[in-house]
Write an enzyme that holds these catalytic residues in place. Structure first.
Site, PDB file in Angstrom:
ATOM      1  N   VAL A   1      -5.920  -1.212  41.787  1.00  0.00           N
ATOM      2  CA  VAL A   1      -5.866   0.252  41.873  1.00  0.00           C
ATOM      3  C   VAL A   1      -5.159   0.892  40.689  1.00  0.00           C
ATOM      4  CG1 VAL A   1      -6.108   0.477  44.364  1.00  0.00           C
ATOM      5  CG2 VAL A   1      -3.826   0.174  43.359  1.00  0.00           C
TER       6      VAL A   1
ATOM      7  N   TYR B   1     -13.388  -5.094  46.043  1.00  0.00           N
ATOM      8  CA  TYR B   1     -13.193  -4.463  47.342  1.00  0.00           C
ATOM      9  C   TYR B   1     -14.525  -4.455  48.110  1.00  0.00           C
ATOM     10  CZ  TYR B   1      -8.926  -2.992  44.991  1.00  0.00           C
ATOM     11  OH  TYR B   1      -7.753  -2.980  44.301  1.00  0.00           O
TER      12      TYR B   1
ATOM     13  N   LYS C   1      -3.979 -10.945  42.909  1.00  0.00           N
ATOM     14  CA  LYS C   1      -4.410 -11.828  44.008  1.00  0.00           C
ATOM     15  C   LYS C   1      -5.143 -13.065  43.478  1.00  0.00           C
ATOM     16  CE  LYS C   1      -4.889  -7.898  47.191  1.00  0.00           C
ATOM     17  NZ  LYS C   1      -5.840  -6.878  47.713  1.00  0.00           N
TER      18      LYS C   1
ATOM     19  N   SER D   1      -4.072  -5.462  42.565  1.00  0.00           N
ATOM     20  CA  SER D   1      -4.844  -6.490  43.278  1.00  0.00           C
ATOM     21  C   SER D   1      -5.360  -7.608  42.381  1.00  0.00           C
ATOM     22  CB  SER D   1      -6.034  -5.863  44.001  1.00  0.00           C
ATOM     23  OG  SER D   1      -5.590  -5.127  45.112  1.00  0.00           O
TER      24      SER D   1
ATOM     25  N   TYR E   1       4.879 -10.104  47.303  1.00  0.00           N
ATOM     26  CA  TYR E   1       3.567  -9.491  47.116  1.00  0.00           C
ATOM     27  C   TYR E   1       3.662  -8.187  46.324  1.00  0.00           C
ATOM     28  CZ  TYR E   1      -0.762  -7.054  48.130  1.00  0.00           C
ATOM     29  OH  TYR E   1      -1.940  -6.363  47.992  1.00  0.00           O
TER      30      TYR E   1
END
Lengths: 303, 303, 303, 303
Positions: free
Chosen positions: B257, B239, B64, B61, B188
């Site tokens: 993660v 998160y 991102k 992540s 992605y």
């Protein structure tokens, strides 16, 4: 600086006509939608005001910052955050569904109504009056306004139309987070109806900006609590427009449906704004525009 | 400083045993749960590392943030934020319900999977390879690592278990936010599997900390974009523990993660951490503890 | 009776203009919105038709009743209902949120898309073709139509626009309720595109009405399965208008977005209707009106 | 038949030990969990009872059927259903989220608490007492019990723990569906605490079974209203286990958390059951088992 502020207020006053008064609280619906005013109080001792603003208005959700500070002073972080979370929600301030749907054991944060009521219940005092008197005492100390009090007409009007808040207070009672339903609801509604002015908000903002020291250099709030308050103002202070406000403005701020905004620019200044015409998320439409331009001009973003 | 870091890593290593590897991606489940490492790169030119950490791990992540920066470089803020919002959600990263239930016309922010996929689709390039090559080029430029590439084994493993991400990509296709379902999904998943190391993350962090200037003083990212990235890292970077992290730590950070954390302390330092044992929200359990103590010791909070 | 039916069809044909074709499936959007037709087949052997209706149309969601019957024949009630529930939902047929929000381990019932896809996956057969051939064989047996087949143009059109169904199939894969995503999706979309006519639907209805015996007295479906199918038709057969339909009409019925309705009046008659103009919930607007009046005139409610 | 009933009661009594009393209402938590009793009253005039059951228990949610009938008698279907829907929900009886999340303008049906409170508010009468007296009068007429009244101890206990119901009543007030919050809540809680016995429930069931005619052949309820009540009993009568109950039993029935079940087998019989030990959905665990076997043995399903 005074001229600049005055020009900006005039620039954004017409925008206010696109906003909407919070007329679900009838008294708030009677304000002049075109009014817009600001006070800036800097760390180096200047106080500049601009615009025509109601001499007095009510704190509404801005009070959630004050009561969070007082509850932590009273009970400590640990107890407060055992009963209310720290996460932004993405939902409107009066939302109820998450507590049911996700079987949450506490409201997600102290800036949504359910969380703010839990916080109010933690303020020391054996009666509504005792609790509210202590909240008012802190507001007096922070604002230096000697005649702080509850605008009874606003309180009465909100009490009459508090169906959603009544639903929420019964939900948090069911979750065993509060003891007395009525004491919690009335304390909350009275804190929302506390009267302030722009200069008062600017003073509170400056105190938070200076990690809890007021304009005289007195430590009113412990630095850790002042920082904690500013953090919630960034993540949850502008209802479910907080994320966009953090991007576009980047100043810790808390708004209320009276059209007030309390802003704290770390180490630089406190800002008080009022403009009762609201945007769709419930923030002062002129106030947000004003802060957005100020943040760019004066490079105020904390990011 | 090196000693201090080493002591802290040893202090929090045992905590890692209470965490859990992200074994829903089988390859990630094979890492050593006790590994924990950190690199700090300061604005005045020091680079200090401590701990034993995997020499290489995947961005997950954390990517991102990179793709958000690249998509804004490619298309501009206006286009990007016409298709993805700016609000934190309070929900897990792979949540799907809000888009249906609230008839949202776009994912709430670019840090949840649905939003991140929309962002990936906006990166220029006519094929998965072109898009991923451009993402990798930016990672190379930011990290100074010359052999950045996709860990194919991780990519294959995630592809095989991507049921929820496939559901999400079809939902954003239904919302007409992307053109090509497969190109979006594969871009992605490949960006998530880009290999970095702690020093690389620290360099990215320092660049963001310095408003887009790298350690050589070169402006790699425009200041407005760097600030925007840091803001999302504060409001949505960890998160649905982002709110608590902002209170307890107060540093713009983004986790993955894989156990990686990218952190940017404005004007002071960039920090890269890896510790694959995760807490319940999906953040490195040791990494969060380490950052929490560092933030207090070194007074790093932006609030 | 023929005259009565013809008058009623004429009475409700104008209402059809207030409906809307299911034009999200482009092929279905090309039908004549004013067409409305009905066939009634009674237990004592009469067959009466009225109205102008497309000679042929597709089963769409009506197929969910057929596949439920076949899956129970193939695997037994116990296995089927270990993977799909029995409760009405109050939500639209393509809803996704409940499975996430309430951490359901299975779709709530076999009449919503997610549940119907789980059911399709349980039909015996090693390939899409084998499964669909077996579904078609049952439709042939029930309708007596020898040339039952898939309308390829409808199938292709639905396949192209199946974003939501693709999302749903990946969600049920993530829940480990199906093995093969593509086989499940394609079987489901092909079963929806099976071609029937009003008389065919009326025959299926009569067979269910007679507890599984067809018009020749042959037991095609076991009585317990026929009853179970009728029960789902009452509680979930008319999308999220099923409750109102049960009150206003009281006949077990299942509709499809092609405008078809299959109805079974226990021990009395089977009814097939088609009228492609749909109301807001996705049911044939003229068909529902026709059934409502018929139920009152002929006292058909089971309640 | 008496022997058969007695054997079945004994067969399912041990199952009751796996159930749980509704101890969130303390008074209900004091009942004997092993008690289970049934009365069957047939259309041809027999009355058979079996089992040891509390001589008296409260209607609880069974009262929702009675008040729905009375409200329609008082105001007509059109007014009632302008304020409450007809659809099953798939959610627990005290659920609140759907009204917020889907911006519903009315509760989904009259069998969930929110809907039932709207219905209670529609019953004619200027005070709680007048409304409750009229409800009791109908219960007397239906059951033939002359001393029907409110069990004050149960009412007081529920009133004290009514946090969720208070939240719901404020939500429906906010939706402008009721006038007086307190009158609505107290009427609702008093109707729930009306005392009946098994024979009384069986008589109500027989009256509904005979389309509104009591055992003497008098038309107490209009046939259309009796049928409407039975339909809601099928689609929403057994909380969010109604769908499964329709499949497994197929008899219109309404349960209450006192462990009572009112069942109406069209044209055949009325059944009253009480067994205070509840299953997870809130239905009498022994009562459901008993009805399931009776429905199979005596072929009572309406499907």
């Amino acid at each position: 600086m005074k001229n600049e502020l005055q020009q900006l207020v005039e620039k954004y006053r017409p925008l206010c006509e696109q906003g909407k008064l919070a007329d679900y609280i009838p008294v708030l619906g009677k304000q002049d939608p075109r009014s817009l005013g600001i006070t800036v109080m800097t760390a180096d001792g200047q106080t500049i005001s601009a615009g025509m603003c109601p001499t007095q208005f009510t704190l509404q959700s801005i009070s959630k910052v004050i009561t969070l500070i007082l509850a932590i002073m009273d009970c400590g972080e640990e107890e407060v955050f055992s009963k209310v979370g720290m996460e932004p929600t993405g939902d409107p301030f009066n939302s109820i569904y998450k507590m049911e749907v996700f079987a949450h054991t506490r409201p997600l944060n102290p800036m949504i109504n359910a969380g703010a009521m839990v916080v109010s219940s933690l303020i020391k005092g054996d009666s509504i009056e005792q609790k509210v008197t202590r909240i008012i005492a802190l507001v007096k100390q922070l604002t230096g306004i000697s005649q702080v009090g509850v605008m009874e007409e606003v309180y009465e009007s909100e009490l009459e139309h508090a169906h959603r808040n009544r639903a929420l207070v019964h939900i948090i009672k069911e979750m065993d987070l509060i003891k007395d339903v009525d004491m919690t609801l009335h304390t909350y509604l009275r804190q929302c109806a506390i009267r302030v002015d722009c200069e008062g908000l600017a003073k509170i903002g400056l105190c938070l900006a200076q990690d809890g020291k007021n304009e005289m250099g007195e430590q009113i709030i412990k630095p850790t609590i002042a920082r904690l308050a500013k953090t919630f103002m960034v993540t949850c202070g502008m209802y479910n427009a907080s994320g966009e406000f953090a991007i576009r403005v980047g100043i810790p701020a808390k708004s209320g449906v009276s059209g007030g905004i309390l802003a704290a620019v770390p180490h630089k200044m406190g800002i008080g704004i009022v403009g009762p015409a609201l945007d769709q998320k419930g923030n002062s439409i002129g106030g947000v525009a004003l802060l957005t331009e100020l943040a760019k001009r004066w490079n105020l973003s904390i990011f």
